[in-house]
Design a protein around this motif. Structure first.
Motif, PDB file in Angstrom:
ATOM      1  N   GLY A   1     -43.876  -5.460 -39.409  1.00  0.00           N
ATOM      2  CA  GLY A   1     -44.668  -4.755 -38.403  1.00  0.00           C
ATOM      3  C   GLY A   1     -43.815  -4.074 -37.363  1.00  0.00           C
ATOM      4  O   GLY A   1     -42.641  -4.419 -37.172  1.00  0.00           O
ATOM      5  N   LEU A   2     -44.398  -3.100 -36.712  1.00  0.00           N
ATOM      6  CA  LEU A   2     -43.722  -2.442 -35.595  1.00  0.00           C
ATOM      7  C   LEU A   2     -44.783  -2.072 -34.560  1.00  0.00           C
ATOM      8  O   LEU A   2     -45.788  -1.452 -34.889  1.00  0.00           O
ATOM      9  CB  LEU A   2     -42.975  -1.197 -36.066  1.00  0.00           C
ATOM     10  CG  LEU A   2     -41.935  -0.645 -35.093  1.00  0.00           C
ATOM     11  CD1 LEU A   2     -40.821   0.051 -35.836  1.00  0.00           C
ATOM     12  CD2 LEU A   2     -42.535   0.282 -34.061  1.00  0.00           C
ATOM     13  N   CYS A   3     -44.555  -2.495 -33.328  1.00  0.00           N
ATOM     14  CA  CYS A   3     -45.521  -2.270 -32.253  1.00  0.00           C
ATOM     15  C   CYS A   3     -44.880  -1.445 -31.148  1.00  0.00           C
ATOM     16  O   CYS A   3     -43.681  -1.543 -30.902  1.00  0.00           O
ATOM     17  CB  CYS A   3     -45.964  -3.606 -31.654  1.00  0.00           C
ATOM     18  SG  CYS A   3     -46.620  -4.746 -32.867  1.00  0.00           S
TER      19      CYS A   3
ATOM     20  N   ASN B   1     -47.973 -10.292 -30.598  1.00  0.00           N
ATOM     21  CA  ASN B   1     -48.728 -11.541 -30.739  1.00  0.00           C
ATOM     22  C   ASN B   1     -50.099 -11.298 -31.358  1.00  0.00           C
ATOM     23  O   ASN B   1     -50.577 -12.080 -32.178  1.00  0.00           O
ATOM     24  CB  ASN B   1     -48.892 -12.227 -29.380  1.00  0.00           C
ATOM     25  CG  ASN B   1     -47.599 -12.872 -28.916  1.00  0.00           C
ATOM     26  OD1 ASN B   1     -46.735 -13.217 -29.730  1.00  0.00           O
ATOM     27  ND2 ASN B   1     -47.451 -13.034 -27.625  1.00  0.00           N
ATOM     28  N   GLU B   2     -50.726 -10.200 -30.948  1.00  0.00           N
ATOM     29  CA  GLU B   2     -52.055  -9.886 -31.477  1.00  0.00           C
ATOM     30  C   GLU B   2     -51.995  -9.559 -32.970  1.00  0.00           C
ATOM     31  O   GLU B   2     -52.816 -10.018 -33.761  1.00  0.00           O
ATOM     32  CB  GLU B   2     -52.672  -8.725 -30.693  1.00  0.00           C
ATOM     33  CG  GLU B   2     -54.045  -8.306 -31.169  1.00  0.00           C
ATOM     34  CD  GLU B   2     -55.131  -9.350 -30.940  1.00  0.00           C
ATOM     35  OE1 GLU B   2     -56.249  -9.150 -31.449  1.00  0.00           O
ATOM     36  OE2 GLU B   2     -54.882 -10.370 -30.256  1.00  0.00           O
ATOM     37  N   VAL B   3     -50.987  -8.767 -33.356  1.00  0.00           N
ATOM     38  CA  VAL B   3     -50.824  -8.442 -34.782  1.00  0.00           C
ATOM     39  C   VAL B   3     -50.556  -9.725 -35.558  1.00  0.00           C
ATOM     40  O   VAL B   3     -51.156  -9.976 -36.616  1.00  0.00           O
ATOM     41  CB  VAL B   3     -49.672  -7.422 -34.997  1.00  0.00           C
ATOM     42  CG1 VAL B   3     -49.401  -7.216 -36.481  1.00  0.00           C
ATOM     43  CG2 VAL B   3     -50.011  -6.091 -34.339  1.00  0.00           C
ATOM     44  N   ASN B   4     -49.666 -10.542 -35.013  1.00  0.00           N
ATOM     45  CA  ASN B   4     -49.319 -11.815 -35.645  1.00  0.00           C
ATOM     46  C   ASN B   4     -50.581 -12.669 -35.848  1.00  0.00           C
ATOM     47  O   ASN B   4     -50.800 -13.275 -36.908  1.00  0.00           O
ATOM     48  CB  ASN B   4     -48.334 -12.560 -34.725  1.00  0.00           C
ATOM     49  CG  ASN B   4     -47.439 -13.528 -35.470  1.00  0.00           C
ATOM     50  OD1 ASN B   4     -46.317 -13.775 -35.063  1.00  0.00           O
ATOM     51  ND2 ASN B   4     -47.927 -14.084 -36.568  1.00  0.00           N
ATOM     52  N   PHE B   5     -51.410 -12.668 -34.832  1.00  0.00           N
ATOM     53  CA  PHE B   5     -52.665 -13.431 -34.866  1.00  0.00           C
ATOM     54  C   PHE B   5     -53.591 -12.914 -35.974  1.00  0.00           C
ATOM     55  O   PHE B   5     -54.141 -13.688 -36.773  1.00  0.00           O
ATOM     56  CB  PHE B   5     -53.328 -13.283 -33.490  1.00  0.00           C
ATOM     57  CG  PHE B   5     -54.594 -14.055 -33.318  1.00  0.00           C
ATOM     58  CD1 PHE B   5     -54.563 -15.411 -33.063  1.00  0.00           C
ATOM     59  CD2 PHE B   5     -55.835 -13.419 -33.380  1.00  0.00           C
ATOM     60  CE1 PHE B   5     -55.734 -16.126 -32.884  1.00  0.00           C
ATOM     61  CE2 PHE B   5     -57.004 -14.129 -33.201  1.00  0.00           C
ATOM     62  CZ  PHE B   5     -56.959 -15.487 -32.963  1.00  0.00           C
TER      63      PHE B   5
ATOM     64  N   LEU C   1     -42.276 -11.387 -40.925  1.00  0.00           N
ATOM     65  CA  LEU C   1     -42.832 -12.734 -41.066  1.00  0.00           C
ATOM     66  C   LEU C   1     -42.776 -13.151 -42.528  1.00  0.00           C
ATOM     67  O   LEU C   1     -43.159 -12.356 -43.390  1.00  0.00           O
ATOM     68  CB  LEU C   1     -44.331 -12.735 -40.700  1.00  0.00           C
ATOM     69  CG  LEU C   1     -44.779 -12.317 -39.325  1.00  0.00           C
ATOM     70  CD1 LEU C   1     -46.208 -11.809 -39.399  1.00  0.00           C
ATOM     71  CD2 LEU C   1     -44.704 -13.510 -38.400  1.00  0.00           C
ATOM     72  N   GLY C   2     -42.326 -14.342 -42.790  1.00  0.00           N
ATOM     73  CA  GLY C   2     -42.421 -14.860 -44.148  1.00  0.00           C
ATOM     74  C   GLY C   2     -43.853 -15.321 -44.408  1.00  0.00           C
ATOM     75  O   GLY C   2     -44.481 -15.897 -43.526  1.00  0.00           O
TER      76      GLY C   2
END
Lengths: 248, 215
Positions: free
Chosen positions: A108-110, A148-152, A213-214
């Motif tokens: 990802g890239l934010c 964090n939001e993308v990760n979520f 992220l793995g």
């Protein structure tokens, strides 16, 4: 409350672009104060706190929170090098140990765009140094909030497919060289969010963050975003069996 | 004599608390009581910034506290300048040039160092970000006592050495240099031949004074 129109399921649908609402981005004042140095003991400083609140509002007016995200299938993971089925590879170093057993890597890239840094560059020559510093820090916290939001969202999307996430890492962390930014930029449709790389592999706008992220069904080290969240009883709560039994 | 010390102590305290209006009032009162502008500048304001720098190094105050004090100092300098020009008083007659080295576009840390140096009486020329070695050389040839270079990332680190080498090759090897930034360590600074290293803006002022024998 989700910050954008996509859900965890949609993020895996192959549409890489995510656009967030700057008014709802959780830019945490305490986190801004922590970045400013007020760490071990939260020393109350009314003047600084008021300025932080003002600059958070200013940032909401200036930022354009966006992200691109894609999941790549992993062909092999050896000696810190992840090779994807499309032939690209990333030399993530130590992080690969945390992702042992991963089937995919989420990339990802934010970014929040140029608004904040343009304003910061205006403020310093006008001697509005404190406002400039605080706005810059607010920009960093805002980028982290998007990540964090993308990760979520990824976390919940993958959960529905029976997968879990490993820890999140970025080029430049540990032994992972910044030059791998070029690979990330090759894999993602970066033009959709207007981020560029300079010769030294630094991103422009500066307030941008790339990460990986793995992902897999049987990762040894799991990422759990809910551990940091105090929202008890949330329908979206992600918890391990142990945590569910302990009622946390 | 005691009244002078009390007045200067109050000026220092107001500056350190970033109380601009109170500071302005104290300085006007000090003038009306015959206190010299030079004393207010050196023993009040610059001394106060120095004390705040020491507290910063001990982690008892933070960067915003330094900037609040700097803002107060900038606001009251107008009150002092006319009198200082009349007496030809400049706190430190030393020029510093500073920039973020080639390939690096970060400027916040550099700007903090500039603010602290200016508030400590140095004349500072800011070369900006992504500065090629030849620009440092050109500015240094125009006259400088100290060259400060900043690098935040590992990819820009080599350009600290490139810049120091360029200064040496241009015959400016005797010029003092100071480096800093997130990735820079004292060992690395020593390895590349820098005269000094500073991990933050407060230390940069102290180190600059040490390098230029102003302590």
């Amino acid at each position: 409350m989700s910050l954008n129109k996509q859900s965890g399921k949609d993020i895996l649908s192959g549409k890489p672009l995510l656009v967030f609402d700057s008014r709802e981005l959780p830019i945490d004042k305490v986190e801004v104060m922590r970045y400013l140095g007020y760490r071990k003991k939260f020393v109350r400083h009314e003047v600084v706190e008021e300025l932080v609140e003002e600059e958070i509002q200013e940032a909401r007016r200036l930022i354009m929170p966006q992200a691109v995200y894609m999941r790549q299938s992993v062909k092999s993971l050896q000696n810190g090098i992840i090779t994807f089925t499309n032939g690209f590879h990333l030399n993530v170093g130590d992080a690969s140990g945390e992702w042992k057993g991963c089937q995919y890597v989420g990339i990802g890239l934010c970014t929040i765009g140029m608004g904040v840094e343009d304003k910061v560059d205006e403020l310093f020559p006008r001697q509005e140094n404190l406002s400039a510093l605080i706005l810059d820090v607010v920009g960093s916290v805002a980028v982290e909030a998007i990540v964090n939001e993308v990760n979520f969202l990824v976390c919940h999307g993958e959960q529905k497919e029976g997968n879990v996430l490993g820890p999140r890492v970025s080029p430049g962390y540990g032994k992972w060289q910044l030059t791998d930014q070029k690979v990330i930029f090759s894999l993602l449709p970066i033009s959709q969010i207007g981020v560029m790389l300079n010769e030294q592999c630094m991103m422009i706008p500066r307030k941008s963050c790339s990460f990986c992220l793995g992902i897999g069904a049987a990762l040894e080290h799991q990422y759990n975003p809910c551990r940091r969240c105090g929202k008890v009883g949330c329908d979206m709560r992600w918890s391990t069996k142990k945590e569910r039994h302990s009622g946390k | 004599m005691k009244e002078l010390e009390v007045a200067l102590a109050e000026i220092r305290e107001s500056l350190m608390n970033g109380q601009t209006e109170r500071l302005q009032s104290l300085i006007k009162t000090a003038f009306s009581n015959g206190v010299e502008a030079e004393d207010i500048l050196n023993r009040g304001l610059i001394s106060g910034m120095g004390l705040l720098g020491e507290l910063f190094e001990k982690k008892e105050v933070y960067v915003p506290d330094l900037l609040l004090a700097a803002r107060s100092m900038t606001a009251v300098m107008g009150l002092l300048e006319t009198k200082l020009v009349k007496t030809n008083t400049i706190a430190i007659k030393q020029k510093v040039i500073i920039g973020t080295v080639r390939g690096d576009i970060h400027n916040i840390g550099k700007n903090l160092v500039i603010i602290m140096l200016k508030c400590s009486g140095f004349e500072v020329q800011d070369l900006g970000i992504d500065v090629p070695p030849e620009d440092f050389v050109r500015a240094a040839k125009e006259g400088a006592s100290l060259v400060c270079m900043s690098a935040l990332l590992a990819t820009s680190l080599p350009f600290l050495k490139t810049t120091i080498d360029a200064l040496r090759e241009a015959g400016l090897g005797g010029l003092k240099t100071m480096v800093g930034g997130a990735v820079v360590t004292p060992t690395y600074a020593s390895t590349i031949g820098a005269s000094g290293y500073a991990p933050n803006a407060a230390v940069a002022v102290r180190k600059a004074k040490e390098l230029l024998n102003l302590s």
